[in-house]
Design a protein around this motif. Structure first.
Motif, PDB file in Angstrom:
ATOM      1  N   SER A 177     -16.899 -23.869  83.202  1.00  0.00           N
ATOM      2  CA  SER A 177     -16.262 -25.181  83.347  1.00  0.00           C
ATOM      3  C   SER A 177     -16.861 -26.197  82.372  1.00  0.00           C
ATOM      4  O   SER A 177     -16.195 -27.154  81.976  1.00  0.00           O
ATOM      5  N   ILE A 178     -18.113 -25.963  81.973  1.00  0.00           N
ATOM      6  CA  ILE A 178     -18.740 -26.820  80.958  1.00  0.00           C
ATOM      7  C   ILE A 178     -18.205 -26.443  79.580  1.00  0.00           C
ATOM      8  O   ILE A 178     -17.868 -27.315  78.772  1.00  0.00           O
ATOM      9  N   ILE A 179     -18.113 -25.142  79.317  1.00  0.00           N
ATOM     10  CA  ILE A 179     -17.636 -24.668  78.014  1.00  0.00           C
ATOM     11  C   ILE A 179     -16.246 -25.212  77.700  1.00  0.00           C
ATOM     12  O   ILE A 179     -15.959 -25.567  76.555  1.00  0.00           O
ATOM     13  N   VAL A 180     -15.394 -25.299  78.702  1.00  0.00           N
ATOM     14  CA  VAL A 180     -14.035 -25.797  78.510  1.00  0.00           C
ATOM     15  C   VAL A 180     -14.063 -27.204  77.901  1.00  0.00           C
ATOM     16  O   VAL A 180     -13.212 -27.557  77.101  1.00  0.00           O
ATOM     17  N   GLU A 181     -15.069 -27.980  78.275  1.00  0.00           N
ATOM     18  CA  GLU A 181     -15.180 -29.365  77.798  1.00  0.00           C
ATOM     19  C   GLU A 181     -16.122 -29.523  76.607  1.00  0.00           C
ATOM     20  O   GLU A 181     -15.925 -30.395  75.778  1.00  0.00           O
ATOM     21  N   ASP A 182     -17.173 -28.683  76.554  1.00  0.00           N
ATOM     22  CA  ASP A 182     -18.194 -28.854  75.512  1.00  0.00           C
ATOM     23  C   ASP A 182     -18.931 -27.537  75.275  1.00  0.00           C
ATOM     24  O   ASP A 182     -19.961 -27.262  75.888  1.00  0.00           O
ATOM     25  N   ILE A 183     -18.395 -26.743  74.364  1.00  0.00           N
ATOM     26  CA  ILE A 183     -18.959 -25.407  74.092  1.00  0.00           C
ATOM     27  C   ILE A 183     -20.385 -25.475  73.544  1.00  0.00           C
ATOM     28  O   ILE A 183     -21.162 -24.537  73.689  1.00  0.00           O
ATOM     29  N   GLY A 184     -20.750 -26.615  72.960  1.00  0.00           N
ATOM     30  CA  GLY A 184     -22.082 -26.747  72.366  1.00  0.00           C
ATOM     31  C   GLY A 184     -23.132 -27.303  73.300  1.00  0.00           C
ATOM     32  O   GLY A 184     -24.262 -27.555  72.881  1.00  0.00           O
ATOM     33  N   TYR A 185     -22.790 -27.472  74.571  1.00  0.00           N
ATOM     34  CA  TYR A 185     -23.753 -28.073  75.502  1.00  0.00           C
ATOM     35  C   TYR A 185     -24.892 -27.098  75.811  1.00  0.00           C
ATOM     36  O   TYR A 185     -24.663 -25.971  76.268  1.00  0.00           O
ATOM     37  N   ARG A 186     -26.088 -27.535  75.507  1.00  0.00           N
ATOM     38  CA  ARG A 186     -27.297 -26.755  75.747  1.00  0.00           C
ATOM     39  C   ARG A 186     -27.091 -25.280  75.354  1.00  0.00           C
ATOM     40  O   ARG A 186     -26.558 -24.982  74.299  1.00  0.00           O
ATOM     41  N   ASP A 187     -27.517 -24.353  76.194  1.00  0.00           N
ATOM     42  CA  ASP A 187     -27.379 -22.921  75.894  1.00  0.00           C
ATOM     43  C   ASP A 187     -26.295 -22.290  76.753  1.00  0.00           C
ATOM     44  O   ASP A 187     -26.343 -21.104  77.066  1.00  0.00           O
TER      45      ASP A 187
END
Length: 125
Positions: A102-112
């Motif tokens: 659900s994070i990747i959908v919005e921001d693939i570069g977030y942390r690891d």
């Protein structure tokens, strides 16, 4: 400043000292009842519960905090990331993967987050 504002600030200081986790939890449980500090107190509580090994309680705190987080800012991404981390520690790998995704959908570069999803996919094979 209110009494709860002092308690909240003190809890944040205790949060950084692992020996004072229980004191931080006690203060955050109080400040989480005041609307001004509720969401952030719940997030801190969740992180403290992860640190003390109470990941099921952590997930509950993150779920409560997420109810009041609109949009998709860094605070929401951090809360979802922490929730996914707790789910993984509980062995709820599929749920953890979905939460990271659900994070990747919005921001693939977030942390690891991409690496975490890949690792979970491997574990789920």
């Amino acid at each position: 400043p209110t009494v709860n504002s002092y308690k909240y600030e003190l809890a944040k200081l205790y949060f950084q000292d692992k020996k004072r986790s229980n004191e931080a939890i006690k203060l955050l449980q109080i400040t989480s009842k005041e609307p001004t500090y509720r969401t952030d107190s719940l997030i801190y509580l969740g992180k403290l519960f992860i640190n003390t090994g109470d990941c099921d309680l952590a997930v509950d705190q993150f779920n409560e905090a997420l109810k009041s987080l609109a949009g998709f800012d860094n605070r929401k991404k951090d809360t979802l990331y922490s929730k996914a981390d707790a789910l993984e520690k509980l062995g709820k790998l599929d749920e953890a993967k979905q939460t990271f995704q659900s994070i990747i959908v919005e921001d693939i570069g977030y942390r690891d987050v991409s690496k975490r999803v890949d690792a979970l996919k491997e574990k789920l094979k």
